[in-house]
Design a protein around this motif. Structure first.
Motif, PDB file in Angstrom:
ATOM      1  N   VAL A  70       0.855  -1.186   0.000  1.00 14.73           N
ATOM      2  CA  VAL A  70       0.000   0.000   0.000  1.00 14.73           C
ATOM      3  C   VAL A  70       0.886   1.229   0.000  1.00 14.73           C
ATOM      4  CG1 VAL A  70      -1.715   1.317   1.308  1.00 14.73           C
ATOM      5  CG2 VAL A  70      -1.877  -1.178   1.196  1.00 14.73           C
ATOM      6  N   SER A  71       0.704   2.089  -1.000  1.00 16.69           N
ATOM      7  CA  SER A  71       1.629   3.200  -1.162  1.00 16.69           C
ATOM      8  C   SER A  71       0.942   4.547  -1.362  1.00 16.69           C
ATOM      9  CB  SER A  71       2.564   2.918  -2.346  1.00 16.69           C
ATOM     10  OG  SER A  71       1.819   2.710  -3.529  1.00 16.69           O
ATOM     11  N   TYR A  72      -0.387   4.588  -1.224  1.00 17.98           N
ATOM     12  CA  TYR A  72      -1.023   5.910  -1.220  1.00 17.98           C
ATOM     13  C   TYR A  72      -2.281   5.846  -0.370  1.00 17.98           C
ATOM     14  CZ  TYR A  72      -5.159   5.045  -4.180  1.00 17.98           C
ATOM     15  OH  TYR A  72      -6.362   4.619  -4.660  1.00 17.98           O
ATOM     16  N   LEU A  73      -2.666   6.986   0.168  1.00 21.67           N
ATOM     17  CA  LEU A  73      -3.891   7.127   0.961  1.00 21.67           C
ATOM     18  C   LEU A  73      -4.540   8.441   0.583  1.00 21.67           C
ATOM     19  CD1 LEU A  73      -5.691   6.140   3.339  1.00 21.67           C
ATOM     20  CD2 LEU A  73      -4.221   7.509   4.839  1.00 21.67           C
ATOM     21  N   ASN A  74      -5.828   8.401   0.279  1.00 24.82           N
ATOM     22  CA  ASN A  74      -6.568   9.604  -0.090  1.00 24.82           C
ATOM     23  C   ASN A  74      -7.769   9.746   0.834  1.00 24.82           C
ATOM     24  OD1 ASN A  74      -9.231  10.482  -1.734  1.00 24.82           O
ATOM     25  ND2 ASN A  74      -7.506  11.753  -2.375  1.00 24.82           N
ATOM     26  N   VAL A  75      -7.988  10.949   1.344  1.00 19.60           N
ATOM     27  CA  VAL A  75      -9.178  11.277   2.126  1.00 19.60           C
ATOM     28  C   VAL A  75      -9.883  12.419   1.420  1.00 19.60           C
ATOM     29  CG1 VAL A  75     -10.082  12.054   4.346  1.00 19.60           C
ATOM     30  CG2 VAL A  75      -8.067  10.578   4.272  1.00 19.60           C
ATOM     31  N   SER A  76     -11.184  12.238   1.161  1.00 22.82           N
ATOM     32  CA  SER A  76     -11.905  13.271   0.429  1.00 22.82           C
ATOM     33  C   SER A  76     -13.252  13.551   1.081  1.00 22.82           C
ATOM     34  CB  SER A  76     -12.100  12.880  -1.040  1.00 22.82           C
ATOM     35  OG  SER A  76     -12.917  11.731  -1.131  1.00 22.82           O
ATOM     36  N   SER A  84     -16.045  17.014  -5.115  1.00 24.75           N
ATOM     37  CA  SER A  84     -15.461  16.627  -3.834  1.00 24.75           C
ATOM     38  C   SER A  84     -14.042  17.192  -3.743  1.00 24.75           C
ATOM     39  CB  SER A  84     -15.445  15.110  -3.666  1.00 24.75           C
ATOM     40  OG  SER A  84     -14.698  14.492  -4.701  1.00 24.75           O
ATOM     41  N   PHE A  85     -13.598  17.416  -2.509  1.00 24.33           N
ATOM     42  CA  PHE A  85     -12.251  17.935  -2.266  1.00 24.33           C
ATOM     43  C   PHE A  85     -11.474  16.890  -1.479  1.00 24.33           C
ATOM     44  CE2 PHE A  85      -9.245  20.059   0.579  1.00 24.33           C
ATOM     45  CZ  PHE A  85      -8.471  20.747  -0.348  1.00 24.33           C
ATOM     46  N   GLY A  86     -10.212  16.632  -1.888  1.00 25.90           N
ATOM     47  CA  GLY A  86      -9.453  15.590  -1.223  1.00 25.90           C
ATOM     48  C   GLY A  86      -7.976  15.887  -1.101  1.00 25.90           C
ATOM     49  N   LEU A  87      -7.365  15.116  -0.196  1.00 22.75           N
ATOM     50  CA  LEU A  87      -5.916  15.173  -0.006  1.00 22.75           C
ATOM     51  C   LEU A  87      -5.365  13.769  -0.205  1.00 22.75           C
ATOM     52  CD1 LEU A  87      -5.574  17.428   3.177  1.00 22.75           C
ATOM     53  CD2 LEU A  87      -4.925  18.031   0.842  1.00 22.75           C
ATOM     54  N   THR A  88      -4.256  13.711  -0.930  1.00 24.17           N
ATOM     55  CA  THR A  88      -3.628  12.415  -1.199  1.00 24.17           C
ATOM     56  C   THR A  88      -2.174  12.444  -0.741  1.00 24.17           C
ATOM     57  OG1 THR A  88      -5.024  12.072  -3.143  1.00 24.17           O
ATOM     58  CG2 THR A  88      -3.030  10.725  -2.975  1.00 24.17           C
ATOM     59  N   GLY A  89      -1.822  11.418   0.031  1.00 15.39           N
ATOM     60  CA  GLY A  89      -0.425  11.229   0.388  1.00 15.39           C
ATOM     61  C   GLY A  89       0.094   9.966  -0.285  1.00 15.39           C
ATOM     62  N   SER A  90       1.277  10.034  -0.886  1.00 18.24           N
ATOM     63  CA  SER A  90       1.810   8.861  -1.587  1.00 18.24           C
ATOM     64  C   SER A  90       3.303   8.729  -1.345  1.00 18.24           C
ATOM     65  CB  SER A  90       1.531   8.956  -3.094  1.00 18.24           C
ATOM     66  OG  SER A  90       2.118  10.114  -3.642  1.00 18.24           O
ATOM     67  N   LEU A 120      15.925   6.605  -5.491  1.00 21.45           N
ATOM     68  CA  LEU A 120      15.545   7.830  -4.797  1.00 21.45           C
ATOM     69  C   LEU A 120      14.193   7.651  -4.101  1.00 21.45           C
ATOM     70  CD1 LEU A 120      16.453  10.433  -7.570  1.00 21.45           C
ATOM     71  CD2 LEU A 120      17.876   9.632  -5.663  1.00 21.45           C
ATOM     72  N   SER A 121      14.058   8.231  -2.913  1.00 22.75           N
ATOM     73  CA  SER A 121      12.758   8.226  -2.220  1.00 22.75           C
ATOM     74  C   SER A 121      11.817   9.229  -2.886  1.00 22.75           C
ATOM     75  CB  SER A 121      12.942   8.562  -0.747  1.00 22.75           C
ATOM     76  OG  SER A 121      13.511   9.858  -0.598  1.00 22.75           O
ATOM     77  N   TYR A 122      10.525   8.894  -2.848  1.00 22.68           N
ATOM     78  CA  TYR A 122       9.509   9.761  -3.475  1.00 22.68           C
ATOM     79  C   TYR A 122       8.365   9.944  -2.470  1.00 22.68           C
ATOM     80  CZ  TYR A 122       5.822  11.336  -6.712  1.00 22.68           C
ATOM     81  OH  TYR A 122       4.823  12.036  -7.329  1.00 22.68           O
ATOM     82  N   TYR A 123       8.017  11.189  -2.182  1.00 26.02           N
ATOM     83  CA  TYR A 123       6.876  11.507  -1.324  1.00 26.02           C
ATOM     84  C   TYR A 123       6.054  12.595  -2.002  1.00 26.02           C
ATOM     85  CZ  TYR A 123       9.688   9.186   2.236  1.00 26.02           C
ATOM     86  OH  TYR A 123      10.454   8.299   2.920  1.00 26.02           O
ATOM     87  N   GLY A 124       4.773  12.447  -1.947  1.00 27.45           N
ATOM     88  CA  GLY A 124       3.905  13.458  -2.538  1.00 27.45           C
ATOM     89  C   GLY A 124       2.707  13.756  -1.644  1.00 27.45           C
ATOM     90  N   ILE A 125       2.387  15.014  -1.526  1.00 23.90           N
ATOM     91  CA  ILE A 125       1.150  15.420  -0.853  1.00 23.90           C
ATOM     92  C   ILE A 125       0.417  16.346  -1.815  1.00 23.90           C
ATOM     93  CG2 ILE A 125       2.391  17.284   0.368  1.00 23.90           C
ATOM     94  CD1 ILE A 125      -0.613  15.307   1.737  1.00 23.90           C
TER      95      ILE A 125
END
Length: 474
Positions: A70-76, A84-90, A120-125
Motif C-alpha cells: 500500500v503506497s497511497y492514501l486519499n481522504v476526500s 469533492s475535495f481531497g488530499l492524497t499522500g503517496s 531515490l525516495s519519493y513523497y507526494g502530498i
C-alpha cells in the motif's frame, strides 16, 4: 512503510461503521492502494510533454516505479453537485528514471532510455478538486471523473510544487465500496531534469479501493437522517424512512390502524367481511352488513339487525324484536293496538267492528218501543225483552260509544217533560250498565217535548213522540 500499514489498519476499523449511501449521504471517502510513478513525461528531448505522455510507452516493468505494498492514501469530502475535495499522500521509490538520449545504447525508437538514479525516495502530498460524471450519465456503478489541483513532491533530495490534472474511473461494487483507477499528470515548477537535484514533471497512476462513510442513520433503517422523515424510528425507503408496522402499504402516521393490516380506502383499517365498515366499527365484523345496521345484516329489511331479530326472515316490528305483532282476529290491527282483538274490525275503528246502519236502525226501532209507566221513568214489564235485545247489539260493538236521548209528547208542562225525558234516558243507561255495558261508552240526555217526530194531536202521534233515540258518537 511501517507507518503506512498502521494507517491502513486504522482505515479498515473506521470503515466498519460505514453503511449504504449516496455521496450526499456519506460525504467522506477514503481510498488506498498502490501508485506508480512514470518520469517519461519529464524526459528532455525534442517532443513536448503530451507527446511524450502518449508516445509508445515502455512495458510497465521497464519505466513504472511501483512499490509492492500500500503506497497511497486519499481522504476526500463530498461538497455537492458532483464535486469533492481531497488530499492524497503517496510514497514510492524511484529506481527507473527515463531520459532522452538517442545516442545511448538501449534507447527506444524515439530516443528514450531508462536509467537508475540511485533508488531515490519519493513523497507526494496533493490536494485535488474532483468532479464525478456518474450522476450526469445516470449510472449507479460506473463513475468516471476528472480532477485538478496542486501539491508538493519530494524527489530524492529535491522538492518542488506541482500543478496536477487527471482522469479517474471508479467501479462501485456496492453503494459504498468501489475499485478505482486514476492517472494524474503532475507538472513541476522546477525546470531542471536532473534526478536528486530537480523534480521533473511526471505521471502518477493509482489503483485502489474506495470506501464512502460518514452518513448518520440513527434508526438503522438504511435511510440517512437528513433524508429520513422518521429518523428515530426504523422505516421503509418508499415512506422516506417512516414505518409501516402492519405492512399494509400505508405508513403508520397515516394509518388509523397501524398494528393491523387494512385497506387504503379505510385509512389502513381492516374490513374482514368486505362491507365497507371497519372491523372496529362493525358490530358484525364477520358478516356482511349495512352502515345503517352498523355492519350487521338485516335479511328481512325490517330495520332490526339479524343478531337482534327473533324473526330474521320475516319483517316485523322493532319494539317486538323484529317479529310481527299477533293479530288474532286477522283484521290488520295488531292485538296490542286492537281494542277488539277477538272480533274482526277495521283499522279506522282501532280493530273493532264499525256499527252498521242496520244495527243503528234496530237500536232506534227498539228505542221507540220502550214502554215506561205513565209519567214515570220505570219500565213496564213487557219492555224488558226489548232492552235485552238492545243490550246484545251494544255488546257486538264493545269499542263504540253511544248517546241515549229521551223525548216526550206535549202533554204536561215543559219543565216536567224535560225532566221526565232526562230520567227515562238515564234509566235506559243504568239498565245497560247493569247488563255489562261500560259506563264510559254511554251518555244520556233529555230533550223533553222539543223535538217531536209526529203530531201530538193524535194518540198514535203522541206514542211515536214518546221514545228513546240512540246516536253513535264518532
Amino acid at each position: 512503510m511501517k507507518h503506512l500499514k498502521k494507517i491502513f489498519v486504522a482505515v479498515m476499523i473506521v470503515l466498519g461503521i460505514s453503511s449504504q449511501a449516496q455521496d450526499s449521504n456519506n460525504p467522506w471517502a477514503i481510498s488506498f492502494g498502490v501508485n506508480a510513478v512514470d518520469t517519461k513525461a519529464g524526459a528532455a528531448g525534442g517532443h513536448n510533454s503530451l507527446d511524450r505522455v502518449f508516445s509508445q510507452p515502455y512495458a510497465v516493468k521497464d519505466n513504472w516505479n511501483i512499490l509492492p505494498s500500500v503506497s497511497y492514501l486519499n481522504v476526500s469530502r463530498y461538497v455537492g453537485d458532483g464535486f469533492s475535495f481531497g488530499l492524497t499522500g503517496s510514497v514510492n521509490k524511484i529506481d527507473k528514471f527515463v531520459v532522452f538520449d538517442p545516442t545511448a545504447a538501449g534507447h527506444d525508437s524515439r530516443g528514450y532510455i531508462v536509467t537508475n538514479p540511485g533508488d531515490l525516495s519519493y513523497y507526494g502530498i496533493d490536494a485535488t478538486v474532483k468532479y464525478s460524471f456518474m450522476e450526469m450519465i445516470g449510472s449507479k456503478w460506473f463513475d468516471p471523473s476528472a480532477q485538478v489541483g496542486g501539491g508538493y513532491t519530494f524527489f530524492g533530495d529535491a522538492s518542488a510544487g506541482t500543478v496536477n490534472g487527471g482522469l479517474g474511473l471508479t467501479f462501485w461494487l456496492t453503494e459504498n465500496v468501489g475499485f478505482n483507477l486514476q492517472s494524474t499528470y503532475k507538472h513541476s515548477f522546477d525546470d531542471g531534469k536532473i534526478p536528486n537535484a530537480d523534480v521533473v514533471s511526471h505521471m502518477q497512476h493509482f489503483a485502489g479501493i474506495t470506501f464512502k462513510f460518514g452518513g448518520k442513520d440513527t434508526d438503522g433503517d438504511g435511510i440517512f437522517d437528513k433524508d429520513d422523515a422518521c429518523p428515530e424510528v426504523a422505516g421503509l425507503k418508499e415512506f422516506n424512512g417512516c414505518p409501516d408496522t402492519d405492512g399494509d402499504g400505508i405508513q403508520d402516521s397515516e394509518d388509523a390502524c397501524p398494528d393491523v393490516a387494512g385497506l387504503a380506502e379505510l385509512n389502513g383499517c381492516p374490513d374482514a367481511d368486505g362491507d365497507g365498515i371497519t372491523d372496529a366499527e362493525d358490530d358484525c365484523p364477520n358478516e356482511k352488513g349495512t352502515k345503517m345496521m352498523k355492519g350487521c345484516p338485516d335479511t328481512d329489511g325490517d330495520g332490526v339487525a339479524d343478531k337482534d331479530d327473533d324473526c330474521p326472515t320475516v319483517a316485523g316490528a322493532k319494539d317486538n324484536r323484529g317479529c310481527p305483532w299477533p293479530d288474532r282476529d286477522g283484521d290488520g290491527v295488531a292485538d296490542k293496538d286492537d281494542k277488539c282483538p277477538d272480533v274482526k274490525g277495521t283499522v279506522a275503528n282501532n280493530g273493532c267492528p264499525e256499527v252498521s246502519e242496520e244495527a243503528m236502525k234496530k237500536l232506534n226501532d227498539y228505542g221507540k218501543t220502550i214502554l215506561f209507566n205513565s209519567g214515570k221513568s220505570s219500565f213496564q214489564k213487557q219492555t224488558y225483552p226489548v232492552l235485552q235485545a238492545m243490550t246484545a247489539i251494544f255488546k257486538e260493538y264493545p269499542n263504540s260509544e253511544f248517546s241515549l236521548e229521551g223525548h216526550t209528547d206535549s202533554d204536561g208542562a215543559d219543565a216536567m217533560n224535560q225532566k221526565l225525558s232526562e230520567d227515562r234516558s238515564g234509566a235506559v243507561k243504568e239498565y245497560l250498565i247493569e247488563q255489562g255495558i261500560e259506563a264510559s261508552r254511554l251518555t244520556s240526555k233529555g230533550f223533553g217535548e222539543s223535538m217531536p217526530i209526529d203530531s201530538n194531536k193524535t194518540a198514535k202521534g203522541k206514542a211515536n213522540n214518546r221514545r228513546v233515540e240512540v246516536k253513535l258518537i264518532k
